[in-house]
Design an enzyme around this catalytic site. Structure first.
Site, PDB file in Angstrom:
ATOM      1  N   ASP A  25      44.697 -30.338 -21.678  1.00 13.48           N
ATOM      2  CA  ASP A  25      44.917 -30.292 -20.235  1.00 13.48           C
ATOM      3  C   ASP A  25      45.077 -28.854 -19.764  1.00 13.48           C
ATOM      4  OD1 ASP A  25      45.254 -31.337 -17.717  1.00 13.48           O
ATOM      5  OD2 ASP A  25      47.368 -31.802 -17.971  1.00 13.48           O
ATOM      6  N   ASN A  73      38.302 -40.058 -15.456  1.00 16.33           N
ATOM      7  CA  ASN A  73      37.721 -38.771 -15.047  1.00 16.33           C
ATOM      8  C   ASN A  73      36.464 -38.911 -14.186  1.00 16.33           C
ATOM      9  OD1 ASN A  73      38.621 -36.941 -18.077  1.00 16.33           O
ATOM     10  ND2 ASN A  73      39.723 -37.165 -16.154  1.00 16.33           N
TER      11      ASN A  73
END
Length: 250
Positions: A25, A73
């Site tokens: 991340d 996503n």
């Protein structure tokens, strides 16, 4: 939460986690800090996959699972998603020879049928080209979600029941293990250690069944800046944990 620079760390090879999972991340924030487009962060993050893969292999890790693209996503802007779909093609085209040299075996888990044809081919070729490697498994989670995985596992168990191969009262945890996408990893299916970069402290629908007893390490380092020294620091933290798996040690 791990913070700051880590160096000169000595690790006990016997205490290195066998299966490490990483939620990579912070690519977008890395780029924003430098006033660059988000895709620049993703490119830098891809390059860091190479660095951390080599470091993990050198440290004796058996399986490295990387959360590369989640089922959620797809909600991102179309241009960013398109670029993310191109990254496996770029990565494997550049680094498969190096992975072969390092004896690293590539594995892909997730619903790859949803990926563009070029991405599917790059992934399939990488798996085939490294199939005979016997070293660390580099396991990419692509179009993967923990809940989706559990739904698919349930569907497999229901189908077994419909076929007369399984009774509801006989279902064991091992049956669920066998129906999950990590089943090919055998005894290494469950991560010993889960690392999340960027300072966020949540699981984000990753390996929900498998991390039941994983040790969790959160670091404020953004993924493109996450270094081999940071990895060693996480391993040192892991080595100091008292893992009781719900029991007690005398």
């Amino acid at each position: 939460m791990l913070n700051g620079k880590q160096k000169d760390i000595e690790l006990d090879p016997a205490r290195v986690p066998r299966h490490v999972a990483i939620i990579m991340d912070g690519n977008g924030r890395w780029a924003k800090k430098r006033m660059l487009p988000r895709i620049a962060g993703h490119k830098q993050g891809m390059d860091n996959v190479r660095t951390i893969t080599r470091a993990a292999s050198d440290l004796g890790v058996k399986v490295l699972t990387l959360y590369a693209f989640s089922t959620e996503n797809w909600k991102r802007p179309e241009g960013e998603v398109s670029y993310l779909m191109s990254l496996p093609v770029t990565f494997f085209n550049k680094f498969v020879p190096e992975l072969i040299e390092q004896n690293v075996k590539v594995m892909i888990m997730g619903d790859t049928s949803m990926l563009p044809a070029s991405t599917q081919k790059a992934c399939a070729d990488a798996v085939a080209d490294t199939a005979n490697n016997t070293g660390m498994v580099l396991n990419f989670a692509l179009n993967y979600g923990g809940r989706d995985e559990l739904v698919r596992a349930a569907q497999k168990l229901v189908q077994r029941a419909n076929d007369g191969d399984l009774q509801a009262a006989d279902v064991q945890a091992s049956d669920i293990d066998a129906a999950l996408m990590t089943a090919p990893l055998g005894e290494l299916a469950d991560p010993d250690l889960l690392i999340r970069t960027s300072g966020e402290e949540r699981i984000s629908n990753f390996l929900l069944w498998q991390i039941a007893y994983s040790e969790l390490v959160f670091t404020d380092r953004l993924w493109p800046d996450f270094s081999p020294d940071d990895l060693k620091a996480a391993f040192a933290d892991f080595a100091g944990r008292d893992r009781r798996f719900g029991g007690i040690k005398k």
